[in-house]
Design a protein around this motif. Structure first.
Motif: not given
Length: 264
Positions: A10-12, A79-85
């Motif tokens: 669901s988060e893609g 990128q679709r998610f944080s650099r912290l991840a």
């Protein structure tokens, strides 16, 4: 059965591609586009201020990259998610891919990660993103097209309490062809505070994407760093997208079809 996926369906996907068939030779990349955290990681022990700050994403960079994509008719991989991840401008074997401290902030969610934890992050975030770039670049090269790789970043105007006066950094690794052309174009256009390898350089480990996708294929490449207080709103983003588009177009004109800078 235990579901070990970091990102729920669901988060893609881990990445987004804009204008994949764009006519430009430029391929744009934005490794730190998003502050979105995978749901499985929660807040990583950080407060809202930290999760909104420059440690989580490159503020304004994605919107500038989108505007550049539209102006130049260039493809953009984000990128679709944080650099912290996962910091997609770092390879999986380095600690900076999973930073447990970023500038003045500790990142509890990245403290003491096991090899399995790191592999799970890389599998979910790093590999799909870079494989998407591989597919796009190699597809264009196999079609006989020229490719110039341009990564878009932003930097904080104050770092460890020290102000940074530069407006735009033009970074390169061993291949300086396109950076040289852009710096010369900036002089022609009389742009102030456009600086080489600023506020970082290859010695800081920030050129992984250039190395992986540019140097290995011997295609011209450059990394752009815009001071983020200049691009916090739509007006500033539009101004800098226009300036950078002009710089890129002028610089492309200085490269011959083999990607070698003309001396004339």
């Amino acid at each position: 059965m235990h579901d070990d996926r970091l990102i729920e369906p669901s988060e893609g996907p881990a990445f987004a591609v804009r204008r994949p068939d764009g006519a430009s030779d430029v391929v744009l990349i934005c490794e730190h586009a998003s502050k979105t955290m995978p749901k499985a990681l929660g807040t990583m022990g950080l407060d809202e201020a930290a999760l909104e700050s420059h440690i989580a994403w490159d503020i304004g960079a994605q919107r500038v990259a989108e505007m550049l994509s539209d102006r130049l008719e260039a493809p953009l991989v984000s990128q679709r998610f944080s650099r912290l991840a996962y910091d997609c401008n770092r390879p999986p074997e380095v600690a900076g891919a999973y930073p447990d401290r970023s500038e003045i902030y500790d990142v509890p969610g990245n403290a003491g990660l096991s090899a399995e934890d790191k592999a799970r992050r890389a599998e979910a975030l790093y590999h799909p993103f870079h494989e998407a770039i591989d597919a796009l670049v190699d597809g264009r090269l196999s079609d006989g097209r020229n490719v110039v790789l341009v990564t878009v970043h932003s930097f904080t105007p104050v770092y460890f309490g020290t102000p940074r006066e530069g407006h735009l950094g033009i970074l390169h690794d061993d291949d300086s062809r396109f950076a040289d052309a852009m710096l010369e174009a900036a002089q022609v256009l009389e742009l102030d505070q456009v600086l080489r390898n600023y506020p970082y350089g290859p010695q800081d480990g920030v050129t992984h994407t250039l190395q992986r996708h540019g140097l290995t294929r011997q295609i011209a490449n450059v990394m752009l760093e815009i001071r983020n207080d200049l691009i916090t709103d739509e007006a500033g983003q539009a101004v800098w997208a226009a300036r950078i588009a002009e710089l890129l177009e002028m610089s492309l004109g200085r490269l011959n079809p083999e990607g070698v800078q003309d001396d004339a």
